[in-house]
Design a protein around this motif. Structure first.
Motif, short mmCIF file in Angstrom:
data_model
loop_
_atom_site.label_atom_id
_atom_site.label_comp_id
_atom_site.label_asym_id
_atom_site.label_seq_id
_atom_site.Cartn_x
_atom_site.Cartn_y
_atom_site.Cartn_z
N ASN A 213 0.82 -1.22 0.00
CA ASN A 213 0.00 0.00 0.00
C ASN A 213 0.86 1.27 0.00
N CYS A 214 1.98 1.21 -0.72
CA CYS A 214 2.85 2.38 -0.88
C CYS A 214 3.75 2.13 -2.09
N PRO A 215 4.42 3.19 -2.62
CA PRO A 215 5.29 3.01 -3.79
C PRO A 215 6.35 1.95 -3.55
N THR A 216 6.57 1.10 -4.56
CA THR A 216 7.50 -0.01 -4.44
C THR A 216 8.43 -0.05 -5.64
N ARG A 217 9.70 -0.35 -5.38
CA ARG A 217 10.68 -0.51 -6.45
C ARG A 217 11.16 -1.96 -6.45
N ILE A 218 11.21 -2.57 -7.62
CA ILE A 218 11.64 -3.96 -7.77
C ILE A 218 13.02 -3.98 -8.42
N ASN A 219 13.99 -4.61 -7.75
CA ASN A 219 15.32 -4.82 -8.32
C ASN A 219 15.52 -6.31 -8.57
N ILE A 220 16.05 -6.64 -9.73
CA ILE A 220 16.33 -8.04 -10.08
C ILE A 220 17.85 -8.20 -10.17
N GLU A 221 18.41 -9.05 -9.30
CA GLU A 221 19.85 -9.34 -9.30
C GLU A 221 20.06 -10.76 -9.81
N GLU A 222 20.78 -10.89 -10.93
CA GLU A 222 20.98 -12.22 -11.51
C GLU A 222 22.17 -12.92 -10.89
N ILE A 223 22.00 -14.19 -10.58
CA ILE A 223 23.06 -15.03 -10.02
C ILE A 223 23.73 -15.79 -11.16
N LYS A 224 25.03 -15.64 -11.28
CA LYS A 224 25.75 -16.27 -12.38
C LYS A 224 26.02 -17.75 -12.11
N LYS A 225 26.50 -18.07 -10.90
CA LYS A 225 26.83 -19.46 -10.55
C LYS A 225 25.84 -19.97 -9.51
N THR A 226 24.82 -20.67 -9.96
CA THR A 226 23.77 -21.14 -9.05
C THR A 226 24.27 -22.24 -8.12
N ASP A 227 25.36 -22.93 -8.49
CA ASP A 227 25.88 -24.01 -7.65
C ASP A 227 26.61 -23.51 -6.41
N LEU A 228 26.71 -22.19 -6.24
CA LEU A 228 27.36 -21.62 -5.06
C LEU A 228 26.35 -21.30 -3.95
N TYR A 229 25.07 -21.54 -4.20
CA TYR A 229 24.03 -21.12 -3.25
C TYR A 229 23.22 -22.33 -2.79
N ALA A 230 23.16 -22.49 -1.47
CA ALA A 230 22.57 -23.68 -0.87
C ALA A 230 21.10 -23.87 -1.26
N LYS A 231 20.33 -22.80 -1.27
CA LYS A 231 18.90 -22.94 -1.56
C LYS A 231 18.67 -23.45 -2.98
N LEU A 232 19.44 -22.94 -3.94
CA LEU A 232 19.26 -23.36 -5.32
C LEU A 232 19.73 -24.79 -5.53
N VAL A 233 20.80 -25.18 -4.84
CA VAL A 233 21.26 -26.57 -4.91
C VAL A 233 20.21 -27.51 -4.31
N GLY A 234 19.66 -27.11 -3.16
CA GLY A 234 18.63 -27.92 -2.50
C GLY A 234 17.38 -28.06 -3.36
N GLU A 235 16.96 -26.96 -4.02
CA GLU A 235 15.78 -27.02 -4.88
C GLU A 235 16.01 -27.95 -6.07
N ASN A 236 17.23 -27.91 -6.62
CA ASN A 236 17.54 -28.77 -7.75
C ASN A 236 17.44 -30.25 -7.36
N ILE A 237 17.98 -30.59 -6.19
CA ILE A 237 17.92 -31.98 -5.71
C ILE A 237 16.47 -32.37 -5.40
N ALA A 238 15.72 -31.45 -4.78
CA ALA A 238 14.32 -31.74 -4.44
C ALA A 238 13.50 -31.99 -5.70
N HIS A 239 13.73 -31.22 -6.76
CA HIS A 239 12.99 -31.40 -8.00
C HIS A 239 13.31 -32.76 -8.63
N GLN A 240 14.58 -33.18 -8.54
CA GLN A 240 14.95 -34.48 -9.08
C GLN A 240 14.27 -35.61 -8.31
#
Length: 208
Positions: free
Chosen positions: A97-124
Motif C-alpha cells: 500500500n505504498c510506492p515499491t521498487r523492484i530490483n532483479i539481481e541475476e546469479i551467475k553461478k547457481t551451484d554456489l548457493y545452498a537454496k538453489l542446490v537444494g531445490e535442484n535436488i528436491a525437483h529431481q
C-alpha cells in the motif's frame, strides 16, 4: 546433548545480513512483518518454482519499499519487454500500500548457493530420480564451482521404504563450529507420494 543452531542466524552481523531491513515502532511492527511475509509468500508461489530464486531482500524508507530478488533466471521474472516486472510491482504495491521498487539481481553461478542446490535436488527427487544419484551429482557440481566444502543431507522415506532414514554426503571441509566461516545453509522439502523428503545443504565458501 548438542544444540543445533541455524548457520545463518548464528553468523548475522558477521558475514551474513538480515533479509528485511527496516525500523518500526510498536504500532507498525506487526503490520510491516505481516506485509513482508505476504510478499515473500506471493513471490514464492508465483515465481519460485520456475525462477530459481535464492532470496528476497526487503528494505523500507519512509516513502518507498525496495524489493530485491536474487535469481538464477532473471529473464523469466523480467518477462517480454519488462511486462513481468511491471505486473509484479503492481501486485506487490497492493500488499505494501505504498510506492515499491523492484530490483532483479541475476546469479551467475547457481551451484554456489545452498537454496538453489537444494531445490535442484528436491525437483529431481520429485521426478523419481534415484536420491543417491541426485545427491552425488549435487556434491560434484558444487565442488566444481570452486567452494571449499559441501555437505548435503536427505531425510525421509527414501525410495518409499516403510521407515524414514537419513543419508548424507560430504566433500571437502564444512566447519560449522567456526563462527568466522562463511557457510551458506538452506533446507528444501520435496513432496512425494511417500511423504516429505527433506534436503539440507551446507556450503563452505571460506573464512571472512
Amino acid at each position: 546433548m548438542g544444540h543445533k543452531v541455524n548457520p545463518i542466524s548464528m553468523r548475522l552481523q558477521l558475514n551474513k545480513d538480515w533479509s528485511s531491513k527496516w525500523f518500526a515502532d510498536k504500532r507498525n511492527y506487526t503490520t510491516y512483518l505481516k506485509q513482508d511475509i505476504m510478499v515473500r509468500n506471493y513471490i514464492s508461489k508465483n515465481l519460485g518454482s520456475r525462477s530459481s530464486i535464492n532470496k528476497v531482500e526487503i528494505s523500507r524508507t519512509p516513502n518507498l519499499v525496495t524489493v530485491t530478488i536474487f535469481t538464477g533466471k532473471a529473464g523469466v521474472i523480467i518477462g517480454k519487454g519488462g511486462n513481468g516486472v511491471s505486473e509484479l510491482q503492481k501486485n506487490i504495491e497492493k500488499i505494501f500500500n505504498c510506492p515499491t521498487r523492484i530490483n532483479i539481481e541475476e546469479i551467475k553461478k547457481t551451484d554456489l548457493y545452498a537454496k538453489l542446490v537444494g531445490e535442484n535436488i528436491a525437483h529431481q527427487i520429485e521426478k523419481r530420480i534415484n536420491f543417491r544419484k541426485a545427491l552425488k551429482n549435487g556434491i560434484s557440481n558444487v565442488m566444481n564451482a570452486g567452494v571449499k566444502g559441501v555437505k548435503i543431507q536427505i531425510s525421509g522415506r527414501l525410495n518409499g521404504v516403510d521407515m524414514a532414514r537419513t543419508e548424507k554426503e560430504v566433500a571437502g571441509t564444512v566447519p560449522l563450529h567456526t563462527i568466522r566461516a562463511n557457510v551458506d545453509y538452506a533446507q528444501v522439502n520435496a513432496l512425494t507420494k511417500d511423504g516429505i523428503i527433506s534436503t539440507k545443504v551446507w556450503i563452505y565458501k571460506g573464512d571472512n
